[in-house]
Design a protein around this motif. Structure first.
Motif, PDB file in Angstrom:
ATOM      1  N   MET A 178     181.947  60.800  48.502  1.00  6.00           N
ATOM      2  CA  MET A 178     182.833  61.813  47.918  1.00  6.00           C
ATOM      3  C   MET A 178     184.235  61.300  47.704  1.00  6.00           C
ATOM      4  O   MET A 178     184.893  61.628  46.716  1.00  6.00           O
ATOM      5  N   GLY A 179     184.731  60.480  48.626  1.00  6.46           N
ATOM      6  CA  GLY A 179     186.062  59.904  48.425  1.00  6.46           C
ATOM      7  C   GLY A 179     186.068  58.999  47.205  1.00  6.46           C
ATOM      8  O   GLY A 179     186.988  59.048  46.378  1.00  6.46           O
ATOM      9  N   VAL A 180     185.024  58.166  47.093  1.00  7.49           N
ATOM     10  CA  VAL A 180     184.929  57.276  45.936  1.00  7.49           C
ATOM     11  C   VAL A 180     184.820  58.120  44.658  1.00  7.49           C
ATOM     12  O   VAL A 180     185.428  57.813  43.632  1.00  7.49           O
ATOM     13  N   THR A 181     184.061  59.194  44.740  1.00  6.75           N
ATOM     14  CA  THR A 181     183.897  60.091  43.592  1.00  6.75           C
ATOM     15  C   THR A 181     185.240  60.700  43.174  1.00  6.75           C
ATOM     16  O   THR A 181     185.583  60.721  41.989  1.00  6.75           O
ATOM     17  N   LEU A 182     185.991  61.178  44.150  1.00 12.05           N
ATOM     18  CA  LEU A 182     187.296  61.778  43.839  1.00 12.05           C
ATOM     19  C   LEU A 182     188.243  60.725  43.265  1.00 12.05           C
ATOM     20  O   LEU A 182     189.023  61.003  42.347  1.00 12.05           O
ATOM     21  N   GLY A 183     188.162  59.489  43.785  1.00 11.68           N
ATOM     22  CA  GLY A 183     188.979  58.402  43.242  1.00 11.68           C
ATOM     23  C   GLY A 183     188.637  58.135  41.784  1.00 11.68           C
ATOM     24  O   GLY A 183     189.529  57.942  40.945  1.00 11.68           O
ATOM     25  N   VAL A 184     187.354  58.139  41.477  1.00 15.47           N
ATOM     26  CA  VAL A 184     186.908  57.931  40.095  1.00 15.47           C
ATOM     27  C   VAL A 184     187.379  59.097  39.214  1.00 15.47           C
ATOM     28  O   VAL A 184     187.867  58.900  38.099  1.00 15.47           O
ATOM     29  N   TYR A 185     187.250  60.302  39.748  1.00 20.85           N
ATOM     30  CA  TYR A 185     187.674  61.505  39.011  1.00 20.85           C
ATOM     31  C   TYR A 185     189.178  61.443  38.725  1.00 20.85           C
ATOM     32  O   TYR A 185     189.632  61.759  37.625  1.00 20.85           O
ATOM     33  N   MET A 186     189.951  61.018  39.722  1.00 19.51           N
ATOM     34  CA  MET A 186     191.404  60.863  39.525  1.00 19.51           C
ATOM     35  C   MET A 186     191.689  59.799  38.463  1.00 19.51           C
ATOM     36  O   MET A 186     192.603  59.945  37.643  1.00 19.51           O
ATOM     37  N   GLU A 195     184.759  73.314  43.899  1.00 24.73           N
ATOM     38  CA  GLU A 195     183.822  73.443  42.766  1.00 24.73           C
ATOM     39  C   GLU A 195     182.403  73.089  43.214  1.00 24.73           C
ATOM     40  O   GLU A 195     181.427  73.653  42.723  1.00 24.73           O
ATOM     41  N   ILE A 196     182.311  72.142  44.135  1.00 30.00           N
ATOM     42  CA  ILE A 196     180.993  71.764  44.654  1.00 30.00           C
ATOM     43  C   ILE A 196     180.386  72.944  45.416  1.00 30.00           C
ATOM     44  O   ILE A 196     179.216  73.268  45.249  1.00 30.00           O
ATOM     45  N   ARG A 197     181.200  73.585  46.214  1.00 27.90           N
ATOM     46  CA  ARG A 197     180.688  74.740  46.977  1.00 27.90           C
ATOM     47  C   ARG A 197     180.195  75.831  46.027  1.00 27.90           C
ATOM     48  O   ARG A 197     179.176  76.471  46.268  1.00 27.90           O
ATOM     49  N   LYS A 198     180.948  76.022  44.927  1.00 28.30           N
ATOM     50  CA  LYS A 198     180.546  77.046  43.944  1.00 28.30           C
ATOM     51  C   LYS A 198     179.292  76.645  43.187  1.00 28.30           C
ATOM     52  O   LYS A 198     178.602  77.494  42.620  1.00 28.30           O
ATOM     53  N   GLY A 199     179.039  75.337  43.129  1.00 31.89           N
ATOM     54  CA  GLY A 199     177.905  74.874  42.330  1.00 31.89           C
ATOM     55  C   GLY A 199     178.170  75.002  40.849  1.00 31.89           C
ATOM     56  O   GLY A 199     177.254  75.162  40.045  1.00 31.89           O
ATOM     57  N   SER A 200     179.448  74.906  40.483  1.00 31.06           N
ATOM     58  CA  SER A 200     179.820  74.992  39.065  1.00 31.06           C
ATOM     59  C   SER A 200     179.354  73.736  38.337  1.00 31.06           C
ATOM     60  O   SER A 200     178.916  72.774  38.960  1.00 31.06           O
ATOM     61  N   GLU A 201     179.505  73.756  37.027  1.00 30.41           N
ATOM     62  CA  GLU A 201     179.091  72.590  36.246  1.00 30.41           C
ATOM     63  C   GLU A 201     179.834  71.333  36.724  1.00 30.41           C
ATOM     64  O   GLU A 201     179.230  70.290  36.950  1.00 30.41           O
ATOM     65  N   ILE A 204     178.432  67.825  38.901  1.00 30.33           N
ATOM     66  CA  ILE A 204     178.687  66.429  38.527  1.00 30.33           C
ATOM     67  C   ILE A 204     179.302  65.687  39.711  1.00 30.33           C
ATOM     68  O   ILE A 204     178.831  64.622  40.116  1.00 30.33           O
ATOM     69  N   LEU A 205     180.343  66.257  40.282  1.00 30.20           N
ATOM     70  CA  LEU A 205     181.021  65.605  41.416  1.00 30.20           C
ATOM     71  C   LEU A 205     180.060  65.423  42.584  1.00 30.20           C
ATOM     72  O   LEU A 205     180.058  64.388  43.251  1.00 30.20           O
ATOM     73  N   GLY A 206     179.235  66.426  42.823  1.00 27.53           N
ATOM     74  CA  GLY A 206     178.301  66.381  43.947  1.00 27.53           C
ATOM     75  C   GLY A 206     177.203  65.343  43.789  1.00 27.53           C
ATOM     76  O   GLY A 206     176.519  65.003  44.745  1.00 27.53           O
ATOM     77  N   ASP A 207     177.050  64.842  42.574  1.00 24.83           N
ATOM     78  CA  ASP A 207     176.073  63.771  42.357  1.00 24.83           C
ATOM     79  C   ASP A 207     176.688  62.384  42.520  1.00 24.83           C
ATOM     80  O   ASP A 207     176.021  61.376  42.301  1.00 24.83           O
ATOM     81  N   THR A 237     179.965  60.923  38.121  1.00 27.33           N
ATOM     82  CA  THR A 237     181.298  61.390  37.738  1.00 27.33           C
ATOM     83  C   THR A 237     181.955  60.426  36.753  1.00 27.33           C
ATOM     84  O   THR A 237     182.537  60.841  35.748  1.00 27.33           O
ATOM     85  N   GLY A 238     181.850  59.136  37.036  1.00 32.51           N
ATOM     86  CA  GLY A 238     182.452  58.132  36.159  1.00 32.51           C
ATOM     87  C   GLY A 238     181.847  58.153  34.772  1.00 32.51           C
ATOM     88  O   GLY A 238     182.557  58.039  33.766  1.00 32.51           O
ATOM     89  N   LEU A 239     180.531  58.317  34.701  1.00 36.53           N
ATOM     90  CA  LEU A 239     179.861  58.365  33.398  1.00 36.53           C
ATOM     91  C   LEU A 239     180.247  59.637  32.642  1.00 36.53           C
ATOM     92  O   LEU A 239     180.513  59.606  31.444  1.00 36.53           O
ATOM     93  N   ALA A 240     180.307  60.751  33.365  1.00 36.92           N
ATOM     94  CA  ALA A 240     180.628  62.026  32.711  1.00 36.92           C
ATOM     95  C   ALA A 240     182.039  62.035  32.138  1.00 36.92           C
ATOM     96  O   ALA A 240     182.289  62.661  31.108  1.00 36.92           O
ATOM     97  N   PHE A 241     182.964  61.330  32.808  1.00 39.72           N
ATOM     98  CA  PHE A 241     184.360  61.383  32.367  1.00 39.72           C
ATOM     99  C   PHE A 241     184.847  60.074  31.753  1.00 39.72           C
ATOM    100  O   PHE A 241     186.046  59.871  31.574  1.00 39.72           O
ATOM    101  N   GLY A 242     183.918  59.173  31.464  1.00 40.18           N
ATOM    102  CA  GLY A 242     184.282  57.955  30.733  1.00 40.18           C
ATOM    103  C   GLY A 242     185.226  57.024  31.470  1.00 40.18           C
ATOM    104  O   GLY A 242     186.145  56.464  30.880  1.00 40.18           O
ATOM    105  N   VAL A 243     185.008  56.855  32.767  1.00 35.76           N
ATOM    106  CA  VAL A 243     185.881  55.981  33.561  1.00 35.76           C
ATOM    107  C   VAL A 243     185.391  54.534  33.481  1.00 35.76           C
ATOM    108  O   VAL A 243     184.196  54.271  33.598  1.00 35.76           O
TER     109      VAL A 243
END
Lengths: 599, 83
Positions: free
Chosen positions: A363-371, A390-396, A400-403, A408-414
């Motif tokens: 999750m930390g790596v995911t958040l870093g990628v998202y940032m 957003e993960i707790r809500k299970g939103s769209e 993505i983040l929860g995966d 996350t990197g693929l979804a946001f073009g990192v």
């Protein structure tokens, strides 16, 4: 030697069968591997009925041997697509072993897809499954509280109870979901975190495994006196070594923050930099200072029999428990990798990940990628927390983040997506610390520092010295450590014992002596390292059959191309050297008489 | 010469008193040393305990015989590990 408890979630049946003779020498990682290798088709859908979740204490689980309480959990990983073993501290391994359970196999899938079940094991040998829909969607902390309340009302609770559970992320099938195990105080803060095993447990409809072990004593030995003598020798070595006897108990694992930062290998802002300006704010020294000032616990074991005592609790400003003292990996992933330098903020994020049942590394790596995508800013802890919500809500976005980092990197073009075999990299940059790059690249587990912890000789001066900035000797170093680690994971030993084992010959001898005295079989250096090779061979053959090739044993391109400051280096270990790490597999497979999974 | 000295974990207590302008961070400060000073001489002067330690000069491992130069950063750790 105990039994296998087979739990079929399709018809909710439970059978108890003796451990087959062919697996008598196996425990922990060796046993979860052997069962997955034999019973889970390599092309199985990881979240489908063909996958199986296997839970096993190590061979020394249930004994009084020092640091023998690790719990191995295995399956085909939904994150990596390969075989997975993730192990955890906490109280469950000793509890299961003392019940005579060598492994639990969870198989099938429930007819009621929304059903939530609890598997209960009682000290008198009774085992049942109960439907417990009231636990659906609850965080790990509330799950434990509610479950305790129910069991207390039925007069089944005691101090001697242990829980293995998933949070909402596991129920939602997210690939970053881990499996929590309760610690001696009953907090669900120990994790078999990596590889999405929480999603596998969630796919079985299993929310919680409750183990009530009141009155059960340590498992018996073939030679009790010899075991006690070996155990004493092992404990003395752990207390004697400066790392296991002083460094770890005083500061916890996060004492590494400053030294890895000093070496220029502390990944910062999604692996853009090798040093973090704000390291002081999240270092082990600072964490200790804050915790002592607030009256928190700064030294305990995560399971009975631990003599290293690297665990601690992080408390809020009022002195109330917030979360486990964030480990080095967690303080880094949710701290430096996200540019966050505030220990309280890191602890809040850690608590949220823990309650959601998420692997803090992923999750930390995911958040870093998202940032890095620019959606939120590096250093913005509030935005990071909002993302976790957003993960707790299970939103769209949450899904993505929860995966994990790659999704996350693929979804946001990192551009920089730090993963190997789809799993996020831990807290050491492989460019200035090249040995760990070999482990990340070649491990059967995907990027995993624990699989072959070369930081020992690369940075810490433990078990010799291998220059971290040069490619020479790294493949050999990683290979030896991967084999040794596979052995330790199979015995149920905490891998931190390796710091003493690498430097003190008596510590390694004592492991063989404990095993020999416990089992009545001969366990010397050859048998121990041979076991490690067998474990890796099963894993490697499984991954081959699941479709992995040499191309999967490589780091992402940016580690070969982008120079990392301050040393301005790239990863230079050659492909041929990487491909040499598993050179022992054909010979070991032939000796084992196996060729492919199911054989 | 001016050198940045950093001491960590249990060695932090051996950091000498420093003027406010010489403090770099919680663990590091600027110190004046005679030209040609070695890592080993700094360790002796500070009176660090006689136990294994991990020494970096400018982020690279350095032996006690290493001679320091103007502007170097010297960081010393007691035996630590984690994971």
């Amino acid at each position: 030697m105990g039994d296998i408890l087979r739990v079929n979630m399709s018809d909710l049946s439970i059978t108890r069968e003796p451990l087959p003779e062919k697996w008598a020498r196996y425990g922990g990682r060796a046993l979860t591997d052997a069962i997955v290798f034999a019973e889970v088709p390599p092309d199985a859908d990881p979240l489908g009925p063909e996958n199986k979740l296997v839970i096993a204490p190590g061979s020394l689980g249930g004994t009084t041997g020092p640091n023998t309480g690790r719990l191995s959990i295995g399956a085909k990983s939904p994150l990596t697509g390969g075989i997975k073993e993730s192990n955890s501290g906490g109280t469950a391994a000793h509890a299961l072993a003392r019940m005579g359970v060598s492994a639990i196999i969870i198989e099938g899938e429930p007819e009621d897809k929304l059903g939530r079940y609890v598997l209960r094991l009682f000290a008198d040998g009774k085992v049942d499954i109960v439907h417990r829909h009231d636990l659906a969607g609850l965080g790990t902390y509330e799950t434990v509280a509610v479950a305790k309340g129910i069991e207390a009302a039925e007069h089944r609770m005691s101090e001697k109870s242990s829980f293995i559970l998933v949070g909402p992320s596991g129920e939602m099938g997210m690939k970053a979901a881990g499996i929590a195990v309760t610690d001696p105080a009953g907090y669900p803060n120990r994790f078999a975190g990596r590889g999405g095993l929480g999603a596998v447990m969630g796919s079985k409809g299993l929310k919680l495994i409750a183990i009530f072990y009141e009155g059960l004593g340590a498992t018996e030995h073939a030679d009790k006196d010899a075991f006690n003598a070996a155990s004493k020798k092992f404990g003395a070595a752990l207390r004697e070594h400066a790392v296991t006897g002083q460094g770890l108990p005083t500061y916890g694992t996060n004492v590494l923050a400053n030294i890895i930062n000093e070496a220029g290998g502390y990944p910062t802002n999604n692996f853009a930099l090798g040093q973090f300006e704000g390291v002081d704010g999240i270092s082990g020294e600072t964490m200790r200072e804050i915790t002592v000032e607030r009256g928190g616990n700064v030294k305990h074991g995560c399971h009975a029999g631990c003599v290293i005592q690297c665990s601690r609790y992080y408390v809020d400003k009022d002195g109330h428990y917030k979360t486990k003292g964030p480990e080095y990996e967690t303080a880094w992933s949710l701290g430096a990798d996200c540019g966050i330098s505030d220990m309280d903020a890191v602890a809040e994020l850690d608590r949220e990940c823990g309650d959601l049942g998420l692997d803090t590394i992923e999750m930390g790596v995911t958040l870093g990628v998202y940032m890095d995508s620019g959606k939120i800013a590096f250093g913005d802890a509030d935005a990071a927390m909002a993302a976790l919500k957003e993960i707790r809500k299970g939103s769209e976005l949450g899904k993505i983040l929860g995966d994990g980092a790659e999704a996350t990197g693929l979804a946001f073009g990192v551009k920089r997506i730090p993963v190997v075999k789809h799993q996020g990299l831990p807290a050491y940059d492989p460019r200035p610390i090249q040995g760990i790059g070999v482990t990340y690249a070649t491990s059967t587990m995907g990027a995993d520092h624990t699989a072959g912890y070369t930081i020992t000789a690369n940075v810490l001066g433990v078990g010799g010295n291998v220059d971290p900035l040069k490619p020479e000797g790294q493949a050999e170093l990683s290979q030896g450590l991967q084999i040794a680690t596979a052995m330790l994971d199979s015995l149920g030993l905490c891998i931190f014992v390796a710091f003493a084992v690498l430097d003190i010959p008596a510590a390694f001898e004592a492991i063989g002596e404990m095993m020999s005295a416990h089992t009545g079989e001969t366990w010397g250096a050859d048998e121990l390292m041979g076991l490690g090779k067998e474990v890796l061979t099963m894993e490697r053959l499984y991954n081959d059959a699941a479709g992995f090739t040499a191309a999967d044993d490589r780091l992402p391109a940016f580690f070969y191309e982008d120079k990392l400051p301050p040393h301005d280096v790239v990863f230079t270990v050659t492909d041929a050297e990487l491909d040499s790490v598993y050179s022992f597999v054909p010979e070991t497979a032939a000796a084992m008489g196996i060729t492919k999974p199911g054989s | 010469m001016r050198v940045q000295l950093a001491l960590f974990a249990s060695l932090s207590q051996y950091l000498p008193e420093a003027a406010a302008e010489d403090r770099v961070s919680a663990h590091a400060q600027m110190v004046d040393l005679p030209d040609g000073t070695t890592v080993g001489q700094v360790i002796t002067t500070l009176g660090l305990p006689d136990e294994p330690r991990i020494v970096f000069v400018n982020g690279r491992h350095a032996p006690d015989e290493h001679t320091l130069a103007e502007g170097d950063r010297l960081a010393i750790f007691p035996p630590v590990a984690g994971g």
